[in-house]
Write an enzyme that holds these catalytic residues in place. Structure first.
Site, short mmCIF file in Angstrom:
data_model
loop_
_atom_site.label_atom_id
_atom_site.label_comp_id
_atom_site.label_asym_id
_atom_site.label_seq_id
_atom_site.Cartn_x
_atom_site.Cartn_y
_atom_site.Cartn_z
CG HIS A 58 52.81 40.14 38.40
ND1 HIS A 58 51.98 41.01 39.08
CD2 HIS A 58 52.03 39.17 37.88
CE1 HIS A 58 50.73 40.58 38.97
NE2 HIS A 58 50.73 39.47 38.25
CG ASP A 101 42.82 37.66 38.08
OD1 ASP A 101 42.62 38.83 37.69
OD2 ASP A 101 42.47 36.65 37.43
CB SER A 102 47.54 39.37 37.21
OG SER A 102 48.24 38.60 38.14
#
Length: 186
Positions: A58, A101-102
């Site tokens: 990110h 995922d995140s």
């Protein structure tokens, strides 16, 4: 208005209409090529591919630190694909992959990828790629509603092993994610 202004306006509008026709003709041609590449890759694959997600990062400039501290940046998962190299040496692939995922929730993605490929060294096994992927994904925080994706692709590889990557654009605290995986061709 005098006649020359009418002629100028008519000429401008006429030229714009001709240009629009050419754009639509090129779009038709592009869609036909896109569809044919997908069909050929599906019906005549040269390789079977194994996908192993490697990193999710990110962009720190686009997130609050407390958010990035909580995000998963190790996307466990895997995938499978079919691929081929065309007569120009460009890569075409169909793939399906699932990864964490995140939020550490499963995210599936499936689609078509294309990369223009360069072999800048005397050793033909070394290759660089730049292209795009078009597909569908689904996320937990969107209730797994299918979402279309159109993203850039880049890669560096040697022989049957390729490190492939994309960047998911976004806004502050959303998107702006670098995602990369290993692709092994068999």
């Amino acid at each position: 208005m005098n006649v020359s202004k009418y002629v100028a306006i008519f000429s401008f509008v006429f030229i714009q209409l001709i240009s629009v026709g050419k754009v639509f003709a090129n779009a038709d041609e592009w869609m036909t090529t896109f569809r044919e590449n997908i069909v050929q890759t599906w019906q005549q694959p040269e390789h079977y591919d194994l996908y192993i997600p490697a990193i999710t990062w990110h962009a720190r400039f686009a997130y609050d630190k407390e958010k990035t501290d909580r995000y998963n940046e190790r996307p466990w998962g895997g995938g499978f694909g079919l691929s081929r190299w065309d007569e120009k040496g460009n890569w075409h692939g169909l793939y399906a992959m699932a990864f964490k995922d995140s939020w550490n929730k499963w995210e599936p993605i499936a689609g078509y990828g294309w990369e223009s490929t360069w072999r800048p060294l005397a050793d033909e096994n070394f290759h660089l790629g730049l292209g795009f992927t078009a597909g569908v994904t689904a996320r937990d925080n969107w209730n797994y509603i299918p979402l279309p994706v159109l993203l850039p692709l880049a890669s560096v590889g040697y022989g049957p092993v390729t490190f492939q990557m994309t960047y998911i654009p976004g806004t502050y605290n959303n998107g702006n994610v670098y995602f990369a995986w290993m692709r092994f061709q068999f």
